[in-house]
Design a protein around this motif. Structure first.
Motif, PDB file in Angstrom:
ATOM      1  N   SER A 176       0.841  -1.206   0.000  1.00  0.00           N
ATOM      2  CA  SER A 176       0.000   0.000   0.000  1.00  0.00           C
ATOM      3  C   SER A 176       0.869   1.246   0.000  1.00  0.00           C
ATOM      4  O   SER A 176       0.508   2.280  -0.552  1.00  0.00           O
ATOM      5  N   ALA A 177       2.009   1.137   0.696  1.00  0.00           N
ATOM      6  CA  ALA A 177       2.952   2.245   0.810  1.00  0.00           C
ATOM      7  C   ALA A 177       4.320   1.672   1.154  1.00  0.00           C
ATOM      8  O   ALA A 177       4.420   0.544   1.646  1.00  0.00           O
ATOM      9  N   VAL A 178       5.356   2.447   0.893  1.00  0.00           N
ATOM     10  CA  VAL A 178       6.719   2.013   1.225  1.00  0.00           C
ATOM     11  C   VAL A 178       7.462   3.189   1.849  1.00  0.00           C
ATOM     12  O   VAL A 178       7.383   4.324   1.363  1.00  0.00           O
ATOM     13  N   THR A 179       8.166   2.898   2.950  1.00  0.00           N
ATOM     14  CA  THR A 179       8.999   3.891   3.612  1.00  0.00           C
ATOM     15  C   THR A 179      10.448   3.623   3.273  1.00  0.00           C
ATOM     16  O   THR A 179      10.955   2.533   3.527  1.00  0.00           O
ATOM     17  N   GLY A 180      11.083   4.629   2.700  1.00  0.00           N
ATOM     18  CA  GLY A 180      12.524   4.578   2.482  1.00  0.00           C
ATOM     19  C   GLY A 180      13.163   5.393   3.593  1.00  0.00           C
ATOM     20  O   GLY A 180      12.921   6.594   3.696  1.00  0.00           O
ATOM     21  N   SER A 181      13.917   4.741   4.441  1.00  0.00           N
ATOM     22  CA  SER A 181      14.585   5.470   5.522  1.00  0.00           C
ATOM     23  C   SER A 181      16.009   4.964   5.648  1.00  0.00           C
ATOM     24  O   SER A 181      16.348   3.903   5.134  1.00  0.00           O
ATOM     25  N   GLY A 182      16.822   5.733   6.338  1.00  0.00           N
ATOM     26  CA  GLY A 182      18.209   5.333   6.493  1.00  0.00           C
ATOM     27  C   GLY A 182      18.871   6.109   7.612  1.00  0.00           C
ATOM     28  O   GLY A 182      18.243   6.933   8.280  1.00  0.00           O
ATOM     29  N   ILE A 183      20.136   5.816   7.789  1.00  0.00           N
ATOM     30  CA  ILE A 183      20.935   6.493   8.804  1.00  0.00           C
ATOM     31  C   ILE A 183      22.076   7.203   8.086  1.00  0.00           C
ATOM     32  O   ILE A 183      22.952   6.559   7.508  1.00  0.00           O
ATOM     33  N   TYR A 184      22.028   8.528   8.093  1.00  0.00           N
ATOM     34  CA  TYR A 184      23.119   9.311   7.535  1.00  0.00           C
ATOM     35  C   TYR A 184      24.275   9.243   8.518  1.00  0.00           C
ATOM     36  O   TYR A 184      24.086   9.405   9.721  1.00  0.00           O
ATOM     37  N   SER A 185      25.465   8.968   8.021  1.00  0.00           N
ATOM     38  CA  SER A 185      26.627   8.926   8.906  1.00  0.00           C
ATOM     39  C   SER A 185      27.801   9.642   8.251  1.00  0.00           C
ATOM     40  O   SER A 185      28.038   9.508   7.054  1.00  0.00           O
ATOM     41  N   GLN A 186      28.491  10.410   9.071  1.00  0.00           N
ATOM     42  CA  GLN A 186      29.672  11.141   8.609  1.00  0.00           C
ATOM     43  C   GLN A 186      30.690  11.079   9.739  1.00  0.00           C
ATOM     44  O   GLN A 186      30.315  11.113  10.916  1.00  0.00           O
ATOM     45  N   TYR A 187      31.952  10.986   9.378  1.00  0.00           N
ATOM     46  CA  TYR A 187      32.973  10.911  10.416  1.00  0.00           C
ATOM     47  C   TYR A 187      34.251  11.601   9.974  1.00  0.00           C
ATOM     48  O   TYR A 187      34.516  11.738   8.783  1.00  0.00           O
ATOM     49  N   SER A 188      35.010  12.024  10.955  1.00  0.00           N
ATOM     50  CA  SER A 188      36.365  12.515  10.687  1.00  0.00           C
ATOM     51  C   SER A 188      37.239  12.113  11.866  1.00  0.00           C
ATOM     52  O   SER A 188      36.762  12.009  13.002  1.00  0.00           O
TER      53      SER A 188
END
Length: 159
Positions: A28-40
């Motif tokens: 019926s519906a789809v959720t696209g989600s994620g975890i943005y990650s950045q490092y230094s």
């Protein structure tokens, strides 16, 4: 933008789903989600300083809504919100794993490994959630998962 940061104060709404519908999907519906990650990493002598940014996000362009029945909207939103909540929970799990990590002499590799392992766990829970609730169709299972995810979110404080 097409990415919405997770907030406990803002639930997903129907108009957040702007991606192109997958006509081959029965969802019926789809959720696209994620975890943005950045490092230094900065090394000065024997001291290594880390700066890591993590952000759970909802990707509007990858999220779509096919159901035309307005009566289903509340139920579908509740199901999709839990997908986003699971992503948010795993952001905190990832943060805890990174805080506890020994980056040693190869911080980039260790960072990528921890992120990868967390993604595997997150994907597994997302799949289990859809499987057990039949994508939100089984109301009793959906209620169980709502309680379970609410309990998991209560155990983390990074959000």
């Amino acid at each position: 933008g097409s990415q919405l940061a997770y907030s406990r104060k803002r639930a997903l709404v129907r108009s957040d789903f702007v991606g192109e519908v997958d006509d081959l999907s029965r969802a019926s519906a789809v959720t696209g989600s994620g975890i943005y990650s950045q490092y230094s990493f900065q090394k000065k002598g024997n001291v290594v300083k880390y700066k890591i940014t993590l952000l759970p996000y909802f990707d509007q362009a990858r999220s779509w809504w096919a159901d035309k029945n307005v009566d289903n909207e509340k139920k579908i939103l509740a199901h999709e919100q839990l997908h986003f909540n699971i992503t948010a929970y795993f952001t905190c799990i990832l943060a805890d794993s990174l805080k506890a990590a020994d980056f040693g002499n190869n911080p980039e590799t260790v960072f990528q490994e921890i992120v990868h392992n967390c993604e595997i766990e997150r994907d597994a829970m997302q799949s289990q959630y859809d499987r057990e609730t039949k994508h939100g169709i089984i109301a009793a299972k959906q209620a169980e998962w709502a309680k379970k995810v609410q309990g998991l979110l209560a155990t983390v404080s990074c959000l």
